[in-house]
Design a protein around this motif. Structure first.
Motif, short mmCIF file in Angstrom:
data_model
loop_
_atom_site.label_atom_id
_atom_site.label_comp_id
_atom_site.label_asym_id
_atom_site.label_seq_id
_atom_site.Cartn_x
_atom_site.Cartn_y
_atom_site.Cartn_z
N THR A 162 0.85 -1.19 0.00
CA THR A 162 0.00 0.00 0.00
C THR A 162 0.88 1.23 0.00
N ARG A 163 0.38 2.26 -0.56
CA ARG A 163 1.15 3.50 -0.66
C ARG A 163 1.16 4.21 0.69
N ASP A 164 2.33 4.70 1.09
CA ASP A 164 2.44 5.47 2.34
C ASP A 164 2.08 6.92 2.02
N THR A 165 0.79 7.20 2.02
CA THR A 165 0.31 8.49 1.54
C THR A 165 0.75 9.64 2.42
N THR A 166 1.00 9.39 3.72
CA THR A 166 1.37 10.49 4.61
C THR A 166 2.71 11.09 4.23
N ARG A 167 3.56 10.34 3.52
CA ARG A 167 4.85 10.88 3.13
C ARG A 167 4.70 12.06 2.20
N ASP A 168 3.61 12.08 1.43
CA ASP A 168 3.41 13.18 0.49
C ASP A 168 3.11 14.50 1.20
N MET A 169 2.76 14.43 2.48
CA MET A 169 2.40 15.63 3.21
C MET A 169 3.62 16.42 3.68
N ILE A 170 4.80 15.79 3.66
CA ILE A 170 5.98 16.44 4.18
C ILE A 170 6.65 17.26 3.09
N ARG A 171 6.85 18.52 3.40
CA ARG A 171 7.49 19.39 2.43
C ARG A 171 8.97 19.52 2.75
N ASP A 172 9.74 19.96 1.77
CA ASP A 172 11.13 20.33 2.01
C ASP A 172 11.16 21.66 2.76
N PRO A 173 12.27 21.96 3.42
CA PRO A 173 12.38 23.28 4.04
C PRO A 173 12.23 24.38 2.99
N TYR A 174 11.65 25.50 3.42
CA TYR A 174 11.55 26.64 2.51
C TYR A 174 12.95 27.07 2.07
N ASP A 175 13.07 27.54 0.83
CA ASP A 175 14.36 28.05 0.40
C ASP A 175 14.62 29.39 1.09
N GLY A 176 15.89 29.65 1.35
CA GLY A 176 16.27 30.83 2.11
C GLY A 176 15.74 32.15 1.57
N PRO A 177 15.87 32.42 0.26
CA PRO A 177 15.41 33.71 -0.26
C PRO A 177 13.93 33.98 -0.03
N SER A 178 13.10 32.92 0.06
CA SER A 178 11.67 33.14 0.26
C SER A 178 11.36 33.66 1.65
N LEU A 179 12.34 33.59 2.57
CA LEU A 179 12.13 34.08 3.94
C LEU A 179 12.83 35.42 4.18
N LYS A 180 13.45 35.96 3.15
CA LYS A 180 14.21 37.19 3.35
C LYS A 180 13.31 38.36 3.74
N ARG A 181 12.16 38.49 3.13
CA ARG A 181 11.28 39.61 3.46
C ARG A 181 10.81 39.52 4.91
#
Length: 734
Positions: free
Chosen positions: A2-21
């Protein structure tokens, strides 16, 4: 599978420039500013007095406050603010955040508490909705329940804490502010920043609070891209998806920025009864350590060490060698240094002939020209002598640094401190000064902290631990990465059907068959269901033999009399069968008995336990320890998120307290550690592949004799299908 669907819910960390503002804003708007000077909004205004950007106050009832104009709403501002501080109560946060979205703000800081941390379903739902909107819109959310942040270059002290003397840090040269600090705890985060009062300076201090959107891993990602930050220091309580940290630390390491992390809440949470030894051995604290270190980070053992080690790494460059040298004015300090070096495993190479001659010419006969070097207290009156000795050892290529213990605090030591800083700067090697006087802030302490090429530590032990971590970090960073999968990818599809179905415990025979498909070497066996059948099988097998009860209900056979060893005749095998059936029936009358297993008696060797269990946050963990019947008594094990590479498995083995047994002990042969590491990697791949079905896995013992490694027992407990569908969440290693 069966597919481990909960894994799809985890995102990578935001990229640094997107947090600069959010974290390095050019404009800040404060919502919730009132005329009450003790209000949170007013405190933010006071702390932002030196902010180099544009500051806007939002209050629909006032035209002006604190000498600044007020705006009725965010929509009335002349620009979309980079950062919005929401200094209002819980009930108003949601609509204000929607205003942030509407005007195109870069992010928002929510200081209100009372959300998910209270356990209240209604307020937790508000936090969930805020997180969802932040994810949907890209307007980053810091908090709720956060104290805020400080960015020192822009002098953005976006926090409500008062009297912290932020100017002590931002008035320093930009190159002195090298540490970026991240904390889930706001109070401890800002408390850490008070190190600026003793000469340790920061590029930024970021606090996460409840981390509904922006979490500690995201903050690491931001500081990785921040040009002012050279060292990233983290104080962690815990995360629902900790493997985000692994990705962030790996990226920071690749960028040449060491990440130091101290995790609080070390106790074992949610202790549970486990069918396997592995379930009792695995600990999330150990998994955090392994995860951080394999990603290239530095795992720190205490909050106090985090202070000192962060300051150390902020000053040192790459080491040019592994060893160090001690130049002490006290014989006692030299002895302390030798002890600490031995504990930390830091080499103290002896001076070469040329350096030794220089030292001997300058050091009195009652001193010592060896390493550690006791130049005696006479150098206090002979600055030239000390300079000659330090310059001499600096020239020896086997030394990466020089340690000069500071025993007494006095004003006349200041010229010596200035001289040492000059020498260290010229040589390109740091001088490390263990501060041994109990006058912690005595004369010289601030001067050493502020000196660019001197490093102050508060103990001899931390001094040598820092050197060991320093050389190890660079060695790990320079070590070639890689090491892909070692088991056959087709094995997953072959084994999966055997694990599908209601939750159950596989028999030893079934468990070993599944592991063998992954290339795990297992002992052969035959099944006997009667004493006569056991005798007949024994007559054609080589002696000696082992007889084991074959039952899915008895994972620990020894406890019920289900194992007989070293049987040397067919009659002995038949007799053991009869005794075992009687003993097991009495000890476990309801157990299902399928017969016995006849196996060859494996020669004595080093016993290792390898297994896997499922952690609520990490997902599958692979666990390695010293095995046999004493496995849980010894509690000598290491855990890591699965899967692991062969190199990572090798590192796990070397972290065992009893790892010396692998190198040969008394009559036990030396173990082929690379071969053993490959078996561990195969077990970890099994656990990762079948994360949706396997709850616990135990190979105990794995008997090791040189390159002959054999699993003589195995246990696999499967998930209930419904539980597997809602099972643990994890991310793959980057």
């Amino acid at each position: 599978m069966t597919r481990d669907t909960t894994r799809d819910m985890i995102r990578d960390p935001y990229d640094g420039p997107s947090l600069k503002r959010l974290f390095n804003p050019q404009s800040i708007a404060i919502v919730g500013v009132s005329s009450r000077e003790t209000s949170f909004g007013a405190r933010f205004v006071a702390n932002l007095y030196a902010f180099t950007g544009r500051l806007y106050l939002i209050n629909p009832k006032r035209a002006e406050l604190y000498g600044r104009p007020c705006y009725p709403s965010l929509a009335d501002l002349p620009e979309a603010p980079d950062c919005v501080v929401i200094a209002t109560d819980l009930k108003t946060v949601e609509p204000i955040f929607e205003d942030c979205v509407a005007v195109g703000a870069g992010g928002a800081v929510v200081i209100a508490s009372g959300f998910a941390e209270t356990g209240d379903a209604e307020t937790a739902a508000i936090q969930t909705r805020l997180a969802a909107r932040a994810a949907e819109t890209g307007v980053r959310l810091n908090g709720p329940n956060t104290i805020g942040f400080v960015h020192y270059e822009s002098r953005a002290a976006a926090t409500f804490l008062s009297d912290l003397r932020f100017e002590r840090c931002w008035e320093q040269p930009r190159e002195a502010r090298r540490i970026g600090f991240i904390s889930q705890s706001g109070a401890l985060g800002l408390a850490f920043s008070q190190a600026a009062q003793r000469g340790v300076y920061f590029s930024a201090v970021l606090t996460c609070g409840n981390s509904a959107d922006v979490n500690l891993a995201d903050c690491i990602s931001y500081l990785t891209c921040d040009p002012d930050t050279a060292v990233i220091s983290c104080l962690l309580e815990g995360m629902p998806h900790p493997r985000q940290i692994e990705t962030a630390v790996r990226n920071a390491t690749a960028a040449g920025k060491p990440v130091l992390l101290y995790k609080m809440a070390k106790g074992q949470e949610g202790a549970r009864a486990a069918a396997s030894h592995t379930g009792n051995l695995a600990g999330s604290q150990d998994a955090y350590r392994t995860m951080v270190e394999r990603a290239g980070g530095i795992y720190v053992d205490s909050y106090e060490e985090l202070h000192e080690l962060s300051a150390f790494f902020a000053k040192v460059g790459p080491p040019v060698a592994d060893g160090t040298v001690v130049i002490a004015t006290s014989g006692g300090a030299a002895i302390m240094a030798a002890d600490a070096a031995e504990v930390s495993g830091v080499p103290l190479p002896q001076p070469n002939a040329e350096v030794a001659a220089t030292l001997a010419a300058r050091i009195p006969e009652f001193g010592s020209a060896r390493n550690p070097c006791d130049v005696t207290a006479q150098v206090i009156n002979d600055m030239e002598s000390l300079e000659v000795c330090i310059r001499a050892v600096m020239s020896q290529p086997e030394y990466n640094s020089v340690i000069v213990p500071h025993v007494l605090a006095y004003e006349t030591s200041l010229p010596r401190i200035a001289l040492m800083n000059e020498i260290a700067g010229q040589s390109g090697k740091p001088i490390i000064v263990p501060w041994l006087t109990a006058w912690l802030e005595g004369p010289g302490a601030l001067e050493i902290e502020e000196a660019r090429h001197l490093v102050l530590t508060r103990s001899m032990d931390v001094c040598f631990k820092a050197i060991a971590l320093w050389t190890d970090w660079h060695a790990r960073r320079d070590r070639p990465q890689g090491g892909g999968r070692v088991s056959d990818p087709a094995a997953a599809a072959l084994v999966a059907p055997k694990l599908v179905g209601p939750a159950r415990t596989l028999t030893e025979r079934e468990a070993k068959e599944a592991l063998a498909a992954y290339g795990v070497p297992v002992v052969g066996e035959e099944v006997a269901r009667t004493a006569e059948e056991a005798r007949a099988i024994a007559e054609r097998l080589a002696m000696p033999l082992v007889v084991k009860i074959d039952s899915p209900d008895l994972p620990h056979k020894t406890e019920v009399g289900g194992i007989a060893l070293d049987l040397r005749t067919p009659d002995a095998v038949a007799q053991a069968f009869a005794r075992m059936m009687e003993t097991v029936a009495a000890a476990a009358p309801s157990a299902r008995i399928d017969g016995v297993l006849l196996q060859p008696m494996v020669p004595r060797g080093v016993e290792i336990v390898v297994g896997a269990t499922v952690d609520a946050a990490f997902g599958p963990l692979v666990v390695v320890g010293l095995g046999g019947v004493l496995v849980e008594l010894l509690q000598d094990s290491v855990a890591a998120p699965a899967p692991v590479t062969v190199q990572e498995a090798h590192d796990m083995l070397r972290r065992l307290r009893g790892n010396a047994i692998l190198d040969g002990f008394r009559d036990l042969p030396e173990v082929d550690v690379p071969a053993l590491a490959a078996v561990i990697a195969r077990v970890s791949e099994f656990a990762a592949d079948h994360r949706g079905h396997v709850a616990e896995l135990d190979v105990n013992p794995l008997i090791c004799r040189g390159a002959d490694i054999l699993a003589v027992d195995a246990l696999i407990v499967t998930h209930d299908p419904a539980a597997a569908e809602a099972g643990p969440t994890m991310v793959e290693p980057a």
